[in-house]
Write a protein that holds these residues in place. Structure first.
Motif, mmCIF file in Angstrom:
data_model
loop_
_atom_site.group_PDB
_atom_site.id
_atom_site.type_symbol
_atom_site.label_atom_id
_atom_site.label_comp_id
_atom_site.label_asym_id
_atom_site.label_seq_id
_atom_site.Cartn_x
_atom_site.Cartn_y
_atom_site.Cartn_z
ATOM 1 N N PHE A 182 0.836 -1.189 0.000
ATOM 2 C CA PHE A 182 0.000 0.000 0.000
ATOM 3 C C PHE A 182 0.876 1.246 0.000
ATOM 4 O O PHE A 182 2.048 1.205 0.376
ATOM 5 C CB PHE A 182 -0.920 0.021 1.219
ATOM 6 N N LYS A 183 0.282 2.351 -0.367
ATOM 7 C CA LYS A 183 1.015 3.607 -0.321
ATOM 8 C C LYS A 183 1.301 4.000 1.119
ATOM 9 O O LYS A 183 0.579 3.625 2.034
ATOM 10 C CB LYS A 183 0.207 4.705 -1.019
ATOM 11 N N LYS A 184 2.353 4.774 1.303
ATOM 12 C CA LYS A 184 2.726 5.172 2.653
ATOM 13 C C LYS A 184 1.633 6.000 3.324
ATOM 14 O O LYS A 184 1.439 5.914 4.535
ATOM 15 C CB LYS A 184 4.036 5.968 2.611
ATOM 16 N N SER A 185 0.932 6.811 2.537
ATOM 17 C CA SER A 185 -0.140 7.614 3.119
ATOM 18 C C SER A 185 -1.234 6.721 3.685
ATOM 19 O O SER A 185 -1.808 7.008 4.746
ATOM 20 C CB SER A 185 -0.726 8.555 2.059
ATOM 21 N N MET A 186 -1.531 5.601 3.006
ATOM 22 C CA MET A 186 -2.539 4.688 3.501
ATOM 23 C C MET A 186 -2.064 3.952 4.753
ATOM 24 O O MET A 186 -2.826 3.753 5.706
ATOM 25 C CB MET A 186 -2.928 3.687 2.406
ATOM 26 N N ASN A 187 -0.819 3.552 4.779
ATOM 27 C CA ASN A 187 -0.271 2.884 5.968
ATOM 28 C C ASN A 187 -0.302 3.805 7.189
ATOM 29 O O ASN A 187 -0.658 3.379 8.294
ATOM 30 C CB ASN A 187 1.166 2.420 5.702
ATOM 31 N N ILE A 188 0.059 5.060 6.984
ATOM 32 C CA ILE A 188 0.025 6.018 8.092
ATOM 33 C C ILE A 188 -1.416 6.270 8.526
ATOM 34 O O ILE A 188 -1.707 6.416 9.714
ATOM 35 C CB ILE A 188 0.720 7.336 7.670
ATOM 36 N N SER A 189 -2.336 6.307 7.555
ATOM 37 C CA SER A 189 -3.747 6.504 7.894
ATOM 38 C C SER A 189 -4.275 5.350 8.738
ATOM 39 O O SER A 189 -5.013 5.560 9.705
ATOM 40 C CB SER A 189 -4.571 6.642 6.611
ATOM 41 N N ILE A 190 -3.918 4.098 8.385
ATOM 42 C CA ILE A 190 -4.321 2.931 9.190
ATOM 43 C C ILE A 190 -3.781 3.072 10.601
ATOM 44 O O ILE A 190 -4.490 2.831 11.596
ATOM 45 C CB ILE A 190 -3.818 1.629 8.545
ATOM 46 N N TRP A 191 -2.544 3.466 10.718
ATOM 47 C CA TRP A 191 -1.913 3.604 12.037
ATOM 48 C C TRP A 191 -2.644 4.654 12.878
ATOM 49 O O TRP A 191 -2.953 4.418 14.051
ATOM 50 C CB TRP A 191 -0.443 3.981 11.833
ATOM 51 N N LEU A 192 -2.949 5.799 12.270
ATOM 52 C CA LEU A 192 -3.630 6.859 13.013
ATOM 53 C C LEU A 192 -5.057 6.465 13.376
ATOM 54 O O LEU A 192 -5.552 6.800 14.463
ATOM 55 C CB LEU A 192 -3.635 8.145 12.187
ATOM 56 N N LEU A 193 -5.737 5.745 12.485
ATOM 57 C CA LEU A 193 -7.091 5.295 12.796
ATOM 58 C C LEU A 193 -7.090 4.287 13.941
ATOM 59 O O LEU A 193 -7.983 4.293 14.790
ATOM 60 C CB LEU A 193 -7.735 4.673 11.559
#
Length: 323
Positions: A219-230
């Motif tokens: 996945f894109k890094k933005s999506m990985n960071i979004s999962i982490w923040l969620l």
């Protein structure tokens, strides 16, 4: 889920049943609204999953049994029987899937879509919780059991659906702990609904259902960071949005001198945070070998969810201070 005229009708009647239940103080009308929403929700559960019909049948049997217990309790309440309130509360706990009546929910959610899971975790639980708020009973033992079950049993799960199911059981304990203060638990429910909607939207876009799919996808890094923040928000880590709801509940419990329950909630939040973090770190730290389920539109939704989780916290804290 493709929306046609039949599904649109069932969805409208389901919302109508929920609205009838939460807008009246008559127990018989609440029961009628619950039955209307139940009969409308079951056809919406149908999908291409092989376990769909089994999940529909299990959901119908459990909800029908709890409705029978509820109407029996209402009849006994009319003749002033002491056990009537406990019968009603037991039936409501069975309806919302709160421990120790939680096993049916974990099997039902394996055969339904993420959209129906979201409705089951949020909208369908509001009328039963409203009914508990009208009762003069304490739920300390079920709350303790739900905290333990949601925290410990969720650790060894490989299915994202079951992880969200145990998360729902855990958050039900928070809502029931402040059930006598409608403003607190309703705010917590709105908070939880926004966060879990964001999580399920991400899982839908990524098309993942198990933890090992998080490892083998690129996945894109933005999506990985979004999962982490969620996941941080779902676990209630400041300054994420999910922290505000838990803070309000803990403040309320401290104000009524429930220190043991407060300590239990704080301690049980650690294993819950562990399996939330396991979900995000699998996609961030493991090496990827496949791009089969990658969606092209994930970057935009990731940015939107990041904005929601950060800026809504500030807005809701401001609203809380005004109150």
């Amino acid at each position: 889920m493709m929306m046609n005229s039949t599904l649109f009708l069932f969805f409208n009647t389901m919302v109508l049943g929920v609205m009838v239940s939460i807008s009246t103080n008559n127990f018989i009308m609440i029961w009628s609204g619950l039955e209307l929403s139940l009969m409308s929700f079951i056809p919406l559960m149908s999908n291409s999953n092989l376990l769909s019909s089994e999940s529909m049948m299990k959901y119908f049997i459990v909800q029908s049994m709890s409705s029978s217990i509820m109407i029996s309790g209402l009849v006994l309440m009319g003749i002033n029987t002491m056990q009537s309130e406990y019968m009603i509360v037991s039936s409501v706990m069975m309806k919302i899937g709160m421990a120790p009546f939680h096993n049916w929910m974990l099997t039902v959610i394996e055969g339904i879509t993420y959209e129906m899971m979201l409705i089951m975790f949020t909208m369908m639980k509001v009328p039963p919780l409203m009914m508990i708020s009208y009762m003069n009973v304490t739920l300390y033992l079920p709350i303790m059991i739900s905290l333990i079950v949601g925290a410990i049993w969720g650790i060894n799960q490989n299915s994202l659906r079951k992880m969200l199911g145990y998360s729902s059981i855990y958050n039900m304990a928070y809502m029931c702990s402040c059930i006598k203060m409608v403003s607190v638990w309703s705010m917590f429910m709105i908070n939880y609904a926004i966060v879990v909607t964001s999580v399920i939207m991400v899982f839908l876009k990524m098309n993942v259902f198990y933890f090992n799919q998080m490892m083998v996808n690129s996945f894109k890094k933005s999506m990985n960071i979004s999962i982490w923040l969620l996941m941080l928000s779902l676990g209630g880590v400041p300054p994420m949005m999910g922290f505000l709801g838990k803070l309000m509940v803990l403040e309320y419990l401290i104000s009524i001198n429930q220190f043991l329950l407060t300590a239990m909630m704080i301690i049980s939040s650690l294993p819950v945070m562990f399996y939330y973090m396991r979900c995000s770190f699998m996609s961030m730290t493991m090496s990827s070998i496949s791009m089969k389920w990658t969606s092209l539109s994930t970057a935009k939704i990731a940015n939107h969810l990041l904005i929601i989780n950060t800026f809504l916290t500030i807005t809701m804290i401001s609203m809380k201070s005004l109150n």
